[in-house]
Design a protein around this motif. Structure first.
Motif, PDB file in Angstrom:
ATOM      1  N   ALA A  60      -6.586  42.903 -94.107  1.00 29.92           N
ATOM      2  CA  ALA A  60      -5.438  43.765 -94.843  1.00 29.92           C
ATOM      3  C   ALA A  60      -5.835  42.551 -96.886  1.00 29.92           C
ATOM      4  O   ALA A  60      -5.534  42.858 -97.548  1.00 29.92           O
ATOM      5  N   THR A  61      -6.337  41.481 -96.423  1.00 31.64           N
ATOM      6  CA  THR A  61      -6.213  40.544 -97.727  1.00 31.64           C
ATOM      7  C   THR A  61      -7.456  41.186 -98.572  1.00 31.64           C
ATOM      8  O   THR A  61      -7.459  40.961 -99.955  1.00 31.64           O
ATOM      9  N   ALA A  62      -8.682  41.697 -98.335  1.00 34.54           N
ATOM     10  CA  ALA A  62      -9.657  42.951 -98.514  1.00 34.54           C
ATOM     11  C   ALA A  62      -9.173  43.543 -99.657  1.00 34.54           C
ATOM     12  O   ALA A  62      -9.726  43.714-100.406  1.00 34.54           O
ATOM     13  N   GLY A  67      -6.554  45.611-105.514  1.00 29.88           N
ATOM     14  CA  GLY A  67      -5.298  46.323-105.755  1.00 29.88           C
ATOM     15  C   GLY A  67      -4.768  47.402-104.561  1.00 29.88           C
ATOM     16  O   GLY A  67      -4.013  47.794-104.972  1.00 29.88           O
ATOM     17  N   VAL A  68      -5.212  47.718-102.982  1.00 33.47           N
ATOM     18  CA  VAL A  68      -4.521  47.975-102.379  1.00 33.47           C
ATOM     19  C   VAL A  68      -3.664  47.515-101.202  1.00 33.47           C
ATOM     20  O   VAL A  68      -3.687  47.154-100.185  1.00 33.47           O
ATOM     21  N   ALA A  69      -2.007  47.520-101.530  1.00 32.06           N
ATOM     22  CA  ALA A  69      -1.405  46.912-101.024  1.00 32.06           C
ATOM     23  C   ALA A  69      -0.348  48.387-100.102  1.00 32.06           C
ATOM     24  O   ALA A  69       0.423  47.529 -99.805  1.00 32.06           O
ATOM     25  N   GLN A  70      -0.766  49.489-100.427  1.00 29.27           N
ATOM     26  CA  GLN A  70      -0.376  50.558 -99.502  1.00 29.27           C
ATOM     27  C   GLN A  70      -1.301  50.978 -99.949  1.00 29.27           C
ATOM     28  O   GLN A  70      -2.327  51.518-100.247  1.00 29.27           O
ATOM     29  N   LEU A  71      -0.688  52.347 -98.340  1.00 27.39           N
ATOM     30  CA  LEU A  71      -1.575  53.619 -97.952  1.00 27.39           C
ATOM     31  C   LEU A  71      -1.154  54.534 -98.620  1.00 27.39           C
ATOM     32  O   LEU A  71       0.267  54.936 -98.941  1.00 27.39           O
ATOM     33  N   TYR A  72      -1.862  55.748 -98.822  1.00 24.70           N
ATOM     34  CA  TYR A  72      -1.122  56.653 -99.252  1.00 24.70           C
ATOM     35  C   TYR A  72      -0.883  57.481 -97.567  1.00 24.70           C
ATOM     36  O   TYR A  72      -1.453  57.001 -96.581  1.00 24.70           O
ATOM     37  N   TYR A 102     -11.682  56.460 -92.874  1.00 26.56           N
ATOM     38  CA  TYR A 102     -12.684  56.136 -91.697  1.00 26.56           C
ATOM     39  C   TYR A 102     -12.760  54.569 -91.694  1.00 26.56           C
ATOM     40  O   TYR A 102     -12.811  54.035 -90.808  1.00 26.56           O
ATOM     41  N   ASN A 103     -12.809  53.836 -93.244  1.00 22.50           N
ATOM     42  CA  ASN A 103     -12.726  52.912 -92.763  1.00 22.50           C
ATOM     43  C   ASN A 103     -12.608  52.222 -91.925  1.00 22.50           C
ATOM     44  O   ASN A 103     -12.551  50.753 -91.537  1.00 22.50           O
ATOM     45  N   LEU A 104     -11.174  52.259 -92.514  1.00 22.20           N
ATOM     46  CA  LEU A 104     -10.356  50.926 -91.795  1.00 22.20           C
ATOM     47  C   LEU A 104      -9.881  51.283 -90.519  1.00 22.20           C
ATOM     48  O   LEU A 104     -10.208  49.515 -89.605  1.00 22.20           O
ATOM     49  N   PRO A 105     -10.041  51.893 -89.575  1.00 24.81           N
ATOM     50  CA  PRO A 105     -10.015  51.570 -88.119  1.00 24.81           C
ATOM     51  C   PRO A 105     -11.800  50.928 -87.744  1.00 24.81           C
ATOM     52  O   PRO A 105     -11.569  50.800 -86.477  1.00 24.81           O
ATOM     53  N   VAL A 106     -12.579  51.809 -89.023  1.00 21.09           N
ATOM     54  CA  VAL A 106     -13.454  51.509 -88.567  1.00 21.09           C
ATOM     55  C   VAL A 106     -14.772  49.782 -88.753  1.00 21.09           C
ATOM     56  O   VAL A 106     -14.509  48.920 -87.047  1.00 21.09           O
ATOM     57  N   LEU A 107     -13.688  49.051 -89.622  1.00 18.33           N
ATOM     58  CA  LEU A 107     -13.173  47.916 -89.878  1.00 18.33           C
ATOM     59  C   LEU A 107     -12.701  47.087 -88.825  1.00 18.33           C
ATOM     60  O   LEU A 107     -12.965  46.081 -88.349  1.00 18.33           O
ATOM     61  N   SER A 127     -25.163  57.799 -99.174  1.00 18.77           N
ATOM     62  CA  SER A 127     -25.249  56.715 -98.333  1.00 18.77           C
ATOM     63  C   SER A 127     -25.699  54.803 -98.951  1.00 18.77           C
ATOM     64  O   SER A 127     -24.396  54.310 -98.501  1.00 18.77           O
ATOM     65  N   GLN A 128     -25.997  55.575 -99.809  1.00 20.06           N
ATOM     66  CA  GLN A 128     -26.274  54.320-100.431  1.00 20.06           C
ATOM     67  C   GLN A 128     -24.509  53.621-100.889  1.00 20.06           C
ATOM     68  O   GLN A 128     -23.840  52.190-100.703  1.00 20.06           O
ATOM     69  N   ASP A 129     -23.416  55.075-101.957  1.00 19.12           N
ATOM     70  CA  ASP A 129     -22.384  54.303-102.443  1.00 19.12           C
ATOM     71  C   ASP A 129     -21.836  53.714-101.083  1.00 19.12           C
ATOM     72  O   ASP A 129     -20.189  52.822-101.139  1.00 19.12           O
ATOM     73  N   GLN A 130     -21.582  54.988-100.039  1.00  9.56           N
ATOM     74  CA  GLN A 130     -20.808  54.041 -98.769  1.00  9.56           C
ATOM     75  C   GLN A 130     -21.291  52.647 -98.512  1.00  9.56           C
ATOM     76  O   GLN A 130     -20.464  52.008 -98.284  1.00  9.56           O
ATOM     77  N   VAL A 131     -22.764  51.965 -98.599  1.00 10.53           N
ATOM     78  CA  VAL A 131     -22.705  51.180 -97.782  1.00 10.53           C
ATOM     79  C   VAL A 131     -21.707  50.005 -99.482  1.00 10.53           C
ATOM     80  O   VAL A 131     -21.775  48.957 -98.803  1.00 10.53           O
ATOM     81  N   ALA A 132     -22.827  50.136-100.224  1.00  9.69           N
ATOM     82  CA  ALA A 132     -21.794  49.092-101.519  1.00  9.69           C
ATOM     83  C   ALA A 132     -20.631  49.361-101.206  1.00  9.69           C
ATOM     84  O   ALA A 132     -20.162  48.144-101.783  1.00  9.69           O
ATOM     85  N   GLU A 133     -19.816  50.037-101.397  1.00  9.51           N
ATOM     86  CA  GLU A 133     -18.294  50.224-100.834  1.00  9.51           C
ATOM     87  C   GLU A 133     -17.932  49.066 -99.539  1.00  9.51           C
ATOM     88  O   GLU A 133     -17.103  48.589 -99.910  1.00  9.51           O
ATOM     89  N   LEU A 134     -18.377  49.628 -98.279  1.00 14.37           N
ATOM     90  CA  LEU A 134     -18.693  48.598 -97.803  1.00 14.37           C
ATOM     91  C   LEU A 134     -18.530  46.882 -97.788  1.00 14.37           C
ATOM     92  O   LEU A 134     -17.528  45.721 -97.333  1.00 14.37           O
ATOM     93  N   VAL A 135     -19.675  46.995 -99.045  1.00 16.59           N
ATOM     94  CA  VAL A 135     -20.799  45.102 -98.575  1.00 16.59           C
ATOM     95  C   VAL A 135     -19.329  44.760 -99.764  1.00 16.59           C
ATOM     96  O   VAL A 135     -18.521  43.793 -99.663  1.00 16.59           O
ATOM     97  N   GLU A 136     -18.868  45.197-100.873  1.00 19.71           N
ATOM     98  CA  GLU A 136     -17.583  44.879-101.590  1.00 19.71           C
ATOM     99  C   GLU A 136     -16.602  44.629-100.665  1.00 19.71           C
ATOM    100  O   GLU A 136     -15.917  43.428-101.381  1.00 19.71           O
ATOM    101  N   LEU A 137     -16.300  45.760 -99.904  1.00 23.15           N
ATOM    102  CA  LEU A 137     -14.713  44.915 -98.479  1.00 23.15           C
ATOM    103  C   LEU A 137     -15.404  43.896 -98.308  1.00 23.15           C
ATOM    104  O   LEU A 137     -13.719  42.895 -98.087  1.00 23.15           O
ATOM    105  N   ASN A 138     -16.034  43.735 -97.886  1.00 25.01           N
ATOM    106  CA  ASN A 138     -16.345  42.917 -96.888  1.00 25.01           C
ATOM    107  C   ASN A 138     -16.810  41.523 -97.782  1.00 25.01           C
ATOM    108  O   ASN A 138     -16.202  40.412 -97.013  1.00 25.01           O
ATOM    109  N   GLU A 139     -17.088  41.093 -99.027  1.00 24.75           N
ATOM    110  CA  GLU A 139     -16.740  40.256 -99.527  1.00 24.75           C
ATOM    111  C   GLU A 139     -15.813  39.895-100.131  1.00 24.75           C
ATOM    112  O   GLU A 139     -15.454  38.079-100.462  1.00 24.75           O
ATOM    113  N   ALA A 140     -14.797  40.682-100.549  1.00 26.48           N
ATOM    114  CA  ALA A 140     -13.530  40.274-100.593  1.00 26.48           C
ATOM    115  C   ALA A 140     -12.355  39.597 -99.829  1.00 26.48           C
ATOM    116  O   ALA A 140     -11.805  38.644-100.181  1.00 26.48           O
TER     117      ALA A 140
END
Length: 398
Positions: A60-62, A67-72, A102-107, A127-140
């Motif tokens: 939730a903090t990540a 900037g994601v405080a709510q979900l669609y 899918y990222n939320l339940p997976v993480l 694939s590369q785009d998705q890994v970059a997205e996961l890395v950013e969430l991970n770091e956040a």
């Protein structure tokens, strides 16, 4: 904001009196005879829901830090279905936030239970785009989740680390068929803990290729059962008419379909463009290339972020050459125009993808390699140089 032309078609997303609307008016005034059809896609407000109460606080903090405080609404529906253990297909428009479905339940599963997940994408760019997205969430959020790609570009000495240390492995059906399933004993630890399998851009798996992928998925499920796991499948797709039927055909199990998008969308204008006649006696028209170049040039000069889709690698290079001659004549300044297609070295593709995500490119010319949901930042205008071949592919690009 988005705009599109095809010698061919144009689609544009607009706000109040913004540069995109001015471009549409200029095109309509100057080239009225070339515009054979128009359509306005109305804006759509967002439907928001709160983050799940059971969501891991670190996750939730990540999200909040990004900037994601709510979900669609469709993201929350997907969370409810996937965490309940139901195979799920999410079918919403491009840029509606399917990735979080899918990222939320997976993480969450990776954080709580150290569960593993396998992501299957049809292209390396995705694939590369998705890994970059996961890395950013991970770091956040300091999550400590390890996500790796496993494809033909993965060095041999890195493959063992991916097998043994990866919480999320991002691959494609071909690599699953050739590089993973025949060597499943080396992947035993991964398969024993496999909780989720994500199949993105499901609509690309149709026809004979789709039937091959369906058989590869059945082999995957058989291997999983051998190691005592029964993963939940999460599929996503651009808007198609029969998502549940296609998803059930791919995985061989009933699925829950989520088709109502809660994401907002601005008003968009779609223009169909017919090149002018240049020789009436012979019935010869100007080339689609010349018209696509003209429209892209006008858009970039108006400081609008533009993407041009071409039907071949050769046409990508031709269009790139014409546009670079206009905008990248000074080698001392950063390039404003970039090309993206198969055939480039992995390092070149990664550099282009990074520049696109950062918004450092004003115009990109691409083949279908960049069509399937890659995050390329904000866009104002999209030009289709010719019909992509299917209605689904057309809407995917728009």
């Amino acid at each position: 904001m988005h705009g599109i032309r095809q010698a061919g078609a144009v689609a544009v997303e607009t706000g109040v009196d913004d540069p995109v609307q001015r471009l549409v008016r200029r095109l309509g005034k100057r080239y009225a005879g070339r515009i054979t059809g128009t359509a306005v896609l109305p804006e759509r407000p967002a439907r928001l829901m709160p983050l799940p109460e059971e969501l891991d606080p670190r996750l939730a903090t990540a999200l909040r830090s990004r900037g994601v405080a709510q979900l669609y609404s469709h993201q929350r529906e997907a969370w409810n279905a996937v965490t309940a253990g139901r195979h799920t297909v999410v079918v919403t428009p491009t840029a509606s936030g399917k990735t979080l479905c899918y990222n939320l339940p997976v993480l969450q599963a990776a954080l709580k239970d150290r569960a593993k997940a396998l992501y299957l994408f049809p292209t390396k760019a995705l694939s590369q785009d998705q890994v970059a997205e996961l890395v950013e969430l991970n770091e956040a959020g300091g999550l400590g989740i390890r996500a790796f790609t496993f494809d033909g570009d993965t060095p041999g000495d890195a493959r063992k680390a991916v097998r043994t240390k990866g919480d999320i492995v991002v691959s494609n059906p071909d690599m699953l068929h050739q590089g993973v399933l025949p060597h499943h004993t080396k992947w035993a630890q991964f398969f024993e803990n496999l909780r989720y399998v994500v199949i993105d851009e499901m609509h690309s798996y149709r026809g004979v290729f789709g039937s091959h992928v369906a058989n590869v998925i059945r082999r995957l499920r058989r291997v999983c059962h051998f190691y005592g796991s029964d993963p939940v499948f999460v599929l996503s797709s651009a808007t198609i008419a029969n998502p549940a039927e296609l998803a059930e055909g791919l995985i061989g199990e009933p699925v829950t379909a989520i088709t109502e998008s809660g994401a907002p969308a601005g008003e968009r204008h779609l223009l169909l463009w017919n090149p002018p006649v240049v020789n009436a006696d012979l019935g010869i028209r100007a080339s689609a290339r010349s018209q696509a170049t003209r429209i892209a040039r006008m858009a970039v000069k108006s400081n609008l972020k533009t993407i041009v889709f071409a039907q071949s690698r050769l046409m990508v290079e031709v269009l790139t050459k014409y546009l670079k001659d206009v905008f990248d004549g000074d080698p001392r300044r950063p390039a404003r125009v970039a090309a993206y297609r198969g055939g480039y070295l992995p390092g070149q593709r990664r550099e282009t993808e990074k520049a696109l995500r950062a918004g450092n490119v004003d115009c990109v010319i691409a083949t279908s390699a960049l069509e399937l949901g890659v995050d390329i930042g904000s866009l104002d205008v999209c030009v289709l140089n010719g019909y992509p071949g299917t209605i689904a592919a057309t809407w995917q690009r728009l």
